[in-house]
Design an enzyme around this catalytic site. Structure first.
Site, PDB file in Angstrom:
ATOM      1  N   LYS A 152       1.203  -1.443  -0.095  1.00 10.86           N
ATOM      2  CA  LYS A 152       0.024   0.232   0.200  1.00 10.86           C
ATOM      3  C   LYS A 152       0.844   1.650   0.018  1.00 10.86           C
ATOM      4  O   LYS A 152       1.294   1.416   1.047  1.00 10.86           O
ATOM      5  CB  LYS A 152      -0.926   0.463   1.341  1.00 10.86           C
ATOM      6  CG  LYS A 152      -2.016   1.045   1.210  1.00 10.86           C
ATOM      7  CD  LYS A 152      -2.459   2.007   2.596  1.00 10.86           C
ATOM      8  CE  LYS A 152      -2.104   2.693   2.947  1.00 10.86           C
ATOM      9  NZ  LYS A 152      -2.184   4.069   1.719  1.00 10.86           N
ATOM     10  N   GLU A 177       9.258   1.597  11.354  1.00 14.01           N
ATOM     11  CA  GLU A 177      10.523   2.891  11.495  1.00 14.01           C
ATOM     12  C   GLU A 177       9.727   4.038  11.986  1.00 14.01           C
ATOM     13  O   GLU A 177       8.701   4.063  11.129  1.00 14.01           O
ATOM     14  CB  GLU A 177      10.673   2.913  10.527  1.00 14.01           C
ATOM     15  CG  GLU A 177      12.412   3.259  10.238  1.00 14.01           C
ATOM     16  CD  GLU A 177      12.341   4.721  10.166  1.00 14.01           C
ATOM     17  OE1 GLU A 177      11.378   6.046  11.268  1.00 14.01           O
ATOM     18  OE2 GLU A 177      11.954   5.415   9.269  1.00 14.01           O
ATOM     19  N   CYS A 184      12.304  11.512   8.221  1.00 14.40           N
ATOM     20  CA  CYS A 184      12.196  10.871   9.756  1.00 14.40           C
ATOM     21  C   CYS A 184      14.024  11.220  10.533  1.00 14.40           C
ATOM     22  O   CYS A 184      13.870  11.071  11.642  1.00 14.40           O
ATOM     23  CB  CYS A 184      11.939   9.650   9.398  1.00 14.40           C
ATOM     24  SG  CYS A 184      13.431   8.294   8.269  1.00 14.40           S
ATOM     25  N   GLU A 217       7.899  15.803  16.566  1.00 14.28           N
ATOM     26  CA  GLU A 217       8.839  15.852  15.305  1.00 14.28           C
ATOM     27  C   GLU A 217       7.818  17.287  14.617  1.00 14.28           C
ATOM     28  O   GLU A 217       6.510  16.638  14.721  1.00 14.28           O
ATOM     29  CB  GLU A 217       8.439  14.222  14.932  1.00 14.28           C
ATOM     30  CG  GLU A 217       8.955  14.236  13.855  1.00 14.28           C
ATOM     31  CD  GLU A 217       9.672  13.298  13.446  1.00 14.28           C
ATOM     32  OE1 GLU A 217       9.815  11.979  12.463  1.00 14.28           O
ATOM     33  OE2 GLU A 217       7.929  12.390  13.379  1.00 14.28           O
TER      34      GLU A 217
END
Length: 503
Positions: free
Chosen positions: A192, A267, A303, A403
């Site tokens: 996906k 992750e 990330c 973040e």
């Protein structure tokens, strides 16, 4: 003049997408579709189907059949090795088109698409690396511990059907890091892609078919997290979910996996620090490299972007001046323009989120050195924001804790090594860290002390053959290298008597 991406559609071969189920490209059962709006111009460029539960059922069923009854898990090692190497070459042969499709997906400029970690070449290297593990899928033979004469043997076998859920910021590398070890191990896959980076992934999947991957081994469902992703992560016939994305979605996947105890690899991002000492080989270069991870290419939407700069007070002002120069060099616009160096933010929601963090930083007392505003003119319709640098940041501030996923750097002063380590580790994340010093003893001390999955010394890079992943809430498991390959296998023990004696 208004920025437009329309002239590039035919050049890169962009067309409406489809689902892939058991080797057949098809529409969604409901007929619903998602229209892709480019983040640099706001234009509607193409569409693809939104897979519903019935479509996901069909895709997972095809993968299940290909695993349980097909040839792929039992293919001879030599044949699978050649196929994966063939695919790596096909990626290289089609690199120009793939880079163009990515630019149409997420706006990552062609000027950055050759940087190794985000390049098609890196994805091809990942497949080549994992092809080398195919004939090393081995176990152990152990002597008997007690009882009669026997051997204890272990076998590694493919885990089964894998749901590979990709992010939008690095589709080449993340596609490879998930599918290469899964296919090398003998698993089948339902992919996906992110709804914000679908078209480059569809072409990568087409090339798998050209390489000779049998029907049903790799299937694709397109659409957003709801309903497509939800149907996939909750599917009872999926054996493992591999996901890269936000921490919140990662936690949701863990909860969803509990019902069938699916294996998961996650992750989930970071708040990575760069630590700069006065004896760094080049403080200015350390500042430009750090600011580059926050600005160039994907505009900090990575990330492992080093969004916290922990800088010794003796070189604090020098670092900020060099980082400010790097921020001023960032250019935006048409991603097909060789002079454009950074992408827009992926959508309006992310743009507003980043602008909100910039406002929060000022409200909490940090000093905005530069940036933080939206450009005007032909860029006003895009999701652009000028790179922001905050000085006089305390590690307790929101911009130092959360973040942001945008071009915002927080610069925090420290006085000694112990304080630097304390600040670096004072975070819920633990994905990466940078360390700039000429003291090799300090390198070893801090590499052990820092709670992060990858430590870069006087630079930072990602390689296809080494593990990548994080401590704490940066995720579960690793991608890259032997550890990633083994995570797509189950370990089986066989007790084999070698005499007629009872064990």
């Amino acid at each position: 003049m208004t920025l437009t991406l329309q002239p590039h559609r035919d050049v890169v071969g962009l067309s409406d997408g489809s689902l892939l189920v058991d080797g057949q490209w098809r529409a969604a059962s409901s007929g619903r579709s998602w229209t892709h709006q480019h983040p640099a111009s706001g234009e509607s460029l193409a569409s693809f189907p939104i897979a519903e539960q019935v479509d996901v059922d069909a895709a997972v069923g095809a993968a299940r059949k290909a695993f349980d009854d097909g040839s792929w898990p039992h293919m001879r090692a030599g044949e699978r090795i050649r196929l994966l190497h063939r695919y790596g070459q096909l990626l290289r042969d089609n690199a120009d088109q793939l880079r163009g499709l990515q630019a149409m997906d997420n706006g990552v400029p062609l000027s950055f698409a050759g940087v190794y970690a985000t390049s098609v070449g890196a994805a091809a290297d990942v497949f080549d690396h994992h092809a080398g593990w195919v004939d090393k899928l081995g176990g152990q033979t152990l002597p008997g511990y007690q009882g009669g004469e026997h051997l204890a043997m272990t076998l590694r076998e493919p885990i089964g059907v894998v749901a590979a859920i990709l992010p939008w910021n690095a589709p080449f590398l993340l596609f490879a890091q998930k599918l290469a070890p899964a296919l090398a191990a003998g698993c089948t896959v339902v992919v996906k892609p992110s709804e914000f980076a679908t078209f480059s992934v569809l072409r990568m999947v087409e090339l798998l078919g050209e390489a000779g991957v049998p029907d049903g081994v790799v299937n694709v469902v397109t659409g957003p997290g709801e309903p497509t992703g939800e149907a996939l992560i909750n599917h009872p016939q999926v054996d493992k979910v591999s996901f890269t994305g936000s921490r919140e979605i990662g936690k949701h996947i863990v909860r969803a996996s509990a019902g069938t105890l699916k294996r998961v690899s996650l992750e989930l991002g970071g708040k990575s620090p760069t630590i700069v000492f006065p004896d760094a080989p080049d403080v200015g270069l350390a500042a430009m490299t750090t600011m580059g991870t926050v600005t160039m290419g994907v505009s900090g939407q990575a990330c492992v972007a080093h969004t916290r700069a922990l800088v010794h007070r003796d070189v604090y002002d020098q670092f900020i001046a060099a980082a400010q120069g790097m921020a001023a060099a960032v250019t935006y616009g048409d991603p097909f323009d060789a002079g454009v160096l950074a992408s827009p933010l992926i959508n309006e929601k992310q743009l507003n989120k980043v602008l909100g963090y910039i406002d929060k930083g000022r409200a909490e007392g940090a000093r905005l050195v530069c940036g933080g505003e939206r450009p005007d003119g032909e860029l006003s319709a895009g999701n652009f924001v000028r790179p922001a640098i905050f000085a006089e940041v305390d590690n307790s501030m929101t911009i130092a804790r959360e973040e942001i996923f945008g071009p915002v750097l927080s610069v925090i002063a420290f006085d000694d090594e112990d304080e630097a380590v304390r600040l670096a580790n004072d975070t819920e994340y633990g994905l990466g860290a940078g360390l700039y010093t000429s003291d090799v003893k300090r390198v070893f001390r801090l590499s052990r002390a820092l709670r992060a999955g990858t430590i870069g010394v006087n630079g930072f890079q990602i390689e296809p053959h080494v593990p990548f992943g994080g401590y704490k809430q940066s995720g579960i498991g690793r991608e890259g290298g032997q550890s990633a390959f083994e995570s797509y296998t189950e370990l089986k023990t066989v007790m084999l008597p070698v005499t007629d004696e009872l064990m």
